[in-house]
Design a protein around this motif. Structure first.
Motif, PDB file in Angstrom:
ATOM      1  N   ALA A 286       0.831  -1.203   0.000  1.00 41.72           N
ATOM      2  CA  ALA A 286       0.000   0.000   0.000  1.00 41.72           C
ATOM      3  C   ALA A 286       0.869   1.258   0.000  1.00 41.72           C
ATOM      4  O   ALA A 286       0.625   2.202  -0.756  1.00 41.72           O
ATOM      5  CB  ALA A 286      -0.940  -0.008   1.196  1.00 41.72           C
ATOM      6  N   ALA A 287       1.896   1.271   0.862  1.00 39.74           N
ATOM      7  CA  ALA A 287       2.738   2.463   0.987  1.00 39.74           C
ATOM      8  C   ALA A 287       3.513   2.753  -0.295  1.00 39.74           C
ATOM      9  O   ALA A 287       3.774   3.916  -0.618  1.00 39.74           O
ATOM     10  CB  ALA A 287       3.704   2.284   2.157  1.00 39.74           C
ATOM     11  N   TRP A 288       3.887   1.706  -1.030  1.00 46.83           N
ATOM     12  CA  TRP A 288       4.654   1.893  -2.270  1.00 46.83           C
ATOM     13  C   TRP A 288       3.890   2.768  -3.257  1.00 46.83           C
ATOM     14  O   TRP A 288       4.493   3.529  -4.022  1.00 46.83           O
ATOM     15  CB  TRP A 288       4.949   0.522  -2.885  1.00 46.83           C
ATOM     16  N   SER A 289       2.578   2.663  -3.238  1.00 52.80           N
ATOM     17  CA  SER A 289       1.749   3.446  -4.160  1.00 52.80           C
ATOM     18  C   SER A 289       1.390   4.813  -3.593  1.00 52.80           C
ATOM     19  O   SER A 289       0.670   5.570  -4.246  1.00 52.80           O
ATOM     20  CB  SER A 289       0.456   2.676  -4.474  1.00 52.80           C
ATOM     21  N   ALA A 290       1.869   5.128  -2.408  1.00 50.25           N
ATOM     22  CA  ALA A 290       1.479   6.378  -1.748  1.00 50.25           C
ATOM     23  C   ALA A 290       2.684   7.253  -1.442  1.00 50.25           C
ATOM     24  O   ALA A 290       2.724   7.947  -0.434  1.00 50.25           O
ATOM     25  CB  ALA A 290       0.718   6.062  -0.460  1.00 50.25           C
ATOM     26  N   ARG A 291       3.672   7.227  -2.356  1.00 51.73           N
ATOM     27  CA  ARG A 291       4.855   8.060  -2.166  1.00 51.73           C
ATOM     28  C   ARG A 291       4.658   9.439  -2.791  1.00 51.73           C
ATOM     29  O   ARG A 291       3.946   9.602  -3.775  1.00 51.73           O
ATOM     30  CB  ARG A 291       6.070   7.389  -2.804  1.00 51.73           C
ATOM     31  N   ALA A 292       5.345  10.415  -2.203  1.00 54.87           N
ATOM     32  CA  ALA A 292       5.341  11.760  -2.767  1.00 54.87           C
ATOM     33  C   ALA A 292       6.189  11.789  -4.043  1.00 54.87           C
ATOM     34  O   ALA A 292       6.892  10.824  -4.363  1.00 54.87           O
ATOM     35  CB  ALA A 292       5.882  12.749  -1.738  1.00 54.87           C
ATOM     36  N   HIS A 293       6.138  12.902  -4.755  1.00 57.60           N
ATOM     37  CA  HIS A 293       6.852  12.995  -6.030  1.00 57.60           C
ATOM     38  C   HIS A 293       8.356  12.849  -5.863  1.00 57.60           C
ATOM     39  O   HIS A 293       9.069  12.452  -6.802  1.00 57.60           O
ATOM     40  CB  HIS A 293       6.542  14.335  -6.707  1.00 57.60           C
ATOM     41  N   ASP A 294       8.891  13.158  -4.664  1.00 55.72           N
ATOM     42  CA  ASP A 294      10.328  13.034  -4.429  1.00 55.72           C
ATOM     43  C   ASP A 294      10.716  11.667  -3.882  1.00 55.72           C
ATOM     44  O   ASP A 294      11.875  11.436  -3.531  1.00 55.72           O
ATOM     45  CB  ASP A 294      10.812  14.146  -3.489  1.00 55.72           C
ATOM     46  N   ARG A 299       2.600   9.537   6.406  1.00 50.41           N
ATOM     47  CA  ARG A 299       2.385   8.560   7.463  1.00 50.41           C
ATOM     48  C   ARG A 299       1.168   7.690   7.222  1.00 50.41           C
ATOM     49  O   ARG A 299       0.974   6.697   7.915  1.00 50.41           O
ATOM     50  CB  ARG A 299       2.293   9.257   8.818  1.00 50.41           C
ATOM     51  N   PHE A 300       0.319   8.035   6.243  1.00 52.52           N
ATOM     52  CA  PHE A 300      -0.863   7.218   5.945  1.00 52.52           C
ATOM     53  C   PHE A 300      -0.557   6.330   4.738  1.00 52.52           C
ATOM     54  O   PHE A 300      -0.607   6.772   3.591  1.00 52.52           O
ATOM     55  CB  PHE A 300      -2.082   8.099   5.699  1.00 52.52           C
ATOM     56  N   PHE A 301      -0.234   5.067   5.011  1.00 50.06           N
ATOM     57  CA  PHE A 301       0.163   4.153   3.950  1.00 50.06           C
ATOM     58  C   PHE A 301      -0.989   3.820   3.012  1.00 50.06           C
ATOM     59  O   PHE A 301      -0.766   3.413   1.878  1.00 50.06           O
ATOM     60  CB  PHE A 301       0.721   2.867   4.561  1.00 50.06           C
ATOM     61  N   ASP A 302      -2.232   3.971   3.494  1.00 48.51           N
ATOM     62  CA  ASP A 302      -3.397   3.644   2.669  1.00 48.51           C
ATOM     63  C   ASP A 302      -4.081   4.905   2.147  1.00 48.51           C
ATOM     64  O   ASP A 302      -5.206   4.848   1.671  1.00 48.51           O
ATOM     65  CB  ASP A 302      -4.402   2.813   3.475  1.00 48.51           C
ATOM     66  N   GLY A 303      -3.407   6.038   2.242  1.00 49.46           N
ATOM     67  CA  GLY A 303      -3.963   7.295   1.748  1.00 49.46           C
ATOM     68  C   GLY A 303      -3.344   7.685   0.422  1.00 49.46           C
ATOM     69  O   GLY A 303      -2.541   6.953  -0.162  1.00 49.46           O
ATOM     70  N   PRO A 304      -3.708   8.858  -0.077  1.00 44.27           N
ATOM     71  CA  PRO A 304      -3.106   9.347  -1.319  1.00 44.27           C
ATOM     72  C   PRO A 304      -1.660   9.762  -1.092  1.00 44.27           C
ATOM     73  O   PRO A 304      -1.224   9.966   0.054  1.00 44.27           O
ATOM     74  CB  PRO A 304      -3.979  10.556  -1.673  1.00 44.27           C
ATOM     75  N   ALA A 305      -0.913   9.903  -2.166  1.00 42.76           N
ATOM     76  CA  ALA A 305       0.458  10.391  -2.054  1.00 42.76           C
ATOM     77  C   ALA A 305       0.445  11.810  -1.505  1.00 42.76           C
ATOM     78  O   ALA A 305      -0.355  12.641  -1.938  1.00 42.76           O
ATOM     79  CB  ALA A 305       1.124  10.369  -3.421  1.00 42.76           C
ATOM     80  N   PRO A 306       1.300  12.114  -0.543  1.00 38.96           N
ATOM     81  CA  PRO A 306       1.308  13.466   0.011  1.00 38.96           C
ATOM     82  C   PRO A 306       1.796  14.486  -1.016  1.00 38.96           C
ATOM     83  O   PRO A 306       2.733  14.224  -1.778  1.00 38.96           O
ATOM     84  CB  PRO A 306       2.276  13.360   1.191  1.00 38.96           C
ATOM     85  N   THR A 307       1.160  15.636  -1.027  1.00 39.17           N
ATOM     86  CA  THR A 307       1.628  16.763  -1.838  1.00 39.17           C
ATOM     87  C   THR A 307       2.285  17.821  -0.966  1.00 39.17           C
ATOM     88  O   THR A 307       2.992  18.687  -1.471  1.00 39.17           O
ATOM     89  CB  THR A 307       0.464  17.398  -2.617  1.00 39.17           C
ATOM     90  N   ALA A 308       2.063  17.769   0.333  1.00 40.28           N
ATOM     91  CA  ALA A 308       2.684  18.703   1.267  1.00 40.28           C
ATOM     92  C   ALA A 308       4.094  18.227   1.605  1.00 40.28           C
ATOM     93  O   ALA A 308       4.481  17.089   1.335  1.00 40.28           O
ATOM     94  CB  ALA A 308       1.843  18.809   2.533  1.00 40.28           C
ATOM     95  N   LEU A 309       4.849  19.109   2.229  1.00 43.38           N
ATOM     96  CA  LEU A 309       6.201  18.789   2.670  1.00 43.38           C
ATOM     97  C   LEU A 309       6.167  17.639   3.675  1.00 43.38           C
ATOM     98  O   LEU A 309       5.398  17.661   4.631  1.00 43.38           O
ATOM     99  CB  LEU A 309       6.825  20.027   3.320  1.00 43.38           C
ATOM    100  N   THR A 310       6.990  16.627   3.460  1.00 40.61           N
ATOM    101  CA  THR A 310       7.067  15.493   4.378  1.00 40.61           C
ATOM    102  C   THR A 310       8.234  15.687   5.347  1.00 40.61           C
ATOM    103  O   THR A 310       9.159  16.457   5.091  1.00 40.61           O
ATOM    104  CB  THR A 310       7.251  14.166   3.623  1.00 40.61           C
ATOM    105  N   SER A 311       8.178  14.956   6.459  1.00 37.22           N
ATOM    106  CA  SER A 311       9.213  15.072   7.483  1.00 37.22           C
ATOM    107  C   SER A 311       9.803  13.705   7.789  1.00 37.22           C
ATOM    108  O   SER A 311       9.273  12.666   7.381  1.00 37.22           O
ATOM    109  CB  SER A 311       8.603  15.665   8.763  1.00 37.22           C
ATOM    110  N   VAL A 312      10.915  13.706   8.542  1.00 40.03           N
ATOM    111  CA  VAL A 312      11.516  12.428   8.930  1.00 40.03           C
ATOM    112  C   VAL A 312      10.575  11.635   9.824  1.00 40.03           C
ATOM    113  O   VAL A 312      10.568  10.400   9.789  1.00 40.03           O
ATOM    114  CB  VAL A 312      12.877  12.615   9.629  1.00 40.03           C
ATOM    115  N   TRP A 313       9.769  12.337  10.645  1.00 40.82           N
ATOM    116  CA  TRP A 313       8.826  11.642  11.520  1.00 40.82           C
ATOM    117  C   TRP A 313       7.794  10.879  10.690  1.00 40.82           C
ATOM    118  O   TRP A 313       7.378   9.792  11.043  1.00 40.82           O
ATOM    119  CB  TRP A 313       8.122  12.644  12.436  1.00 40.82           C
TER     120      TRP A 313
END
Length: 449
Positions: A286-294, A299-313
């Protein structure tokens, strides 16, 4: 992970932008060091040892333990996270300086006179003498057990095993949920009574406790430790996943998932626990399909890919998942089981006073600003189809570990196996000295048909 977050000089960026603060201390960046260790353990990647050598050089060196609270500004959990990182560096570099740093970080808490106080001194305050919030967090003690066990395995000194088993028993007494074998992360100690905040089931500390039980069993052959680890893993999978069986990490960005992945990896490989292997593969796919463009993870493996800035947390869990899943099932072909390309976004200003969200679809992602009122107090409880989430953290929106306002962030995501009619509603978060009072402000939500 290295391309986006590593600075090149023994430090990690705290978020996925060039101007993010860089450091080599505390759980966010330490989780990246843990993931490097996991990568080397599973792949023998030759690129890892030089990185660990550089991280070892910039790792903090702790002074003598604090004797008086007025002179102690350190939080008690930070040295424990750092001790674990230094032990992992020692495993790879075999440099006695790394072991010395791991020892000093552990002893800074173990021998301090300012944390083990209050009505239940068997568990540690996060701040000297309780600080202003009187909080005792399992982040300190669960990591203290793990740090002690790593030092015991490196040195075979009995004092570390004694410390680990003693702290483990205290954790079971004060942090264990009264009904299920999961550990809530917060206890408040006002000097007279100790009160657990119910159902704050951080991935980090529950992962630590699974791992701790496995390694205490290895050291003592006491089967109770092993049984307790299995019980926590089973219930974590059962109660803290969405209806598709994917872990729902109900935090802002202040929890880390790598310790949970590490624990499930050991269950899958060393204990041949099939549900742990299935959990890793399910979540990694699930998480493999939910990566940001970079290439970073939210943190939501079953959600959409984040478009906001991600953090190490946020990102460490996804990286660790892919490493662990590749190790337990290297020939698995990953398919896109988490396609949000057909989702539509509804702009809506939603607060705690708004009407519930009703929709027809198979998934929903709630969007807003992490650190909207930066950087800690303000949370809300979430009710899905008339049932509150088992982890009652819900949405802790105002917590921003990197001190930034991050708009367009995914604050909550939930995915069902098939489309249906659903309702999401909210309740005010119960006020406490760590999470603050009630707060919610969404700018909209995405619905997947």
């Amino acid at each position: 992970m290295v391309r986006v977050f590593y600075t090149g000089d023994g430090k990690w960026r705290e978020c996925a932008a060039a101007d993010c603060h860089a450091s080599n201390q505390d759980w966010g960046v330490d989780s990246m060091t843990y993931t490097l260790w996991l990568d080397l353990k599973t792949t023998n990647d030759p690129k890892v040892p030089p990185l660990m050598g550089a991280l070892e050089k910039t790792a903090p060196s702790y002074p003598a333990p604090c004797a008086e609270g007025v002179a102690c500004s350190s939080w008690s959990d930070v040295p424990e996270w750092d001790s674990i990182a230094a032990s992992r560096e020692y495993e790879i570099t075999h440099d006695p300086i790394a072991l010395q740093k791991a020892r000093a970080a552990f002893d800074f808490v173990e021998h301090a006179q300012v944390f083990a106080r209050g009505a239940c001194p068997a568990i540690n305050y996060q701040l000297a003498d309780g600080g202003t919030n009187q909080l005792k967090t399992l982040e300190t003690d669960a990591n203290g057990v793990k740090a002690a066990l790593l030092l015991y395995e490196a040195t075979h000194e009995q004092r570390y095993l004694t410390a680990a088993s003693t702290r483990y028993a205290s954790i079971r007494k004060y942090f264990l949920d009264p009904k299920v074998p999961l550990y809530s992360v917060y206890v408040f100690d006002d000097g007279k009574t100790c009160e657990q905040t119910p159902h704050r089931f951080f991935a980090s500390v529950n992962g630590d406790m699974i791992w701790n039980g496995l390694h205490l069993y290895r050291a003592t052959h006491n089967a109770a430790y092993l049984q307790e680890s299995f019980a926590t893993a089973r219930v974590f999978d059962e109660h803290l996943s969405d209806p598709r069986g994917i872990f729902a990490d109900l935090q802002a960005e202040n929890d880390i998932v790598e310790p949970l992945v590490e624990a499930f990896y050991e269950l899958a490989t060393e204990r041949h626990f099939k549900p742990a292997q299935q959990w890793l593969l399910r979540n990694a796919e699930a998480a493999w399909s939910a990566r940001a463009h970079d290439g970073t993870f939210g943190r939501f493996f079953d959600g959409p890919a984040p478009t906001a800035l991600t953090s190490v947390w946020q990102s460490n869990g996804g990286f660790a998942l892919e490493v662990a899943a590749a190790a337990v099932s290297p020939n698995t072909t990953v398919s896109n089981t988490n396609d949000w390309s057909g989702a539509h976004f509804i702009t809506s200003d939603i607060t705690l006073n708004s009407e519930p969200i009703t929709f027809d679809g198979s998934a929903i992602a709630l969007i807003g600003t992490i650190g909207d009122n930066c950087c800690e107090p303000g949370h809300a409880r979430v009710v899905v189809d008339d049932v509150e989430t088992f982890d009652q953290t819900g949405i802790w929106q105002n917590k921003s570990s990197n001190g930034r306002h991050t708009p367009n962030s995914i604050l909550f995501a939930w995915h069902w196996p098939k489309a249906g009619h659903h309702t999401i509603s909210f309740m005010p978060g119960a006020a406490n000295a760590k999470e603050g009072g009630a707060y919610l402000h969404l700018t909209g939500y995405s619905v997947l048909p």
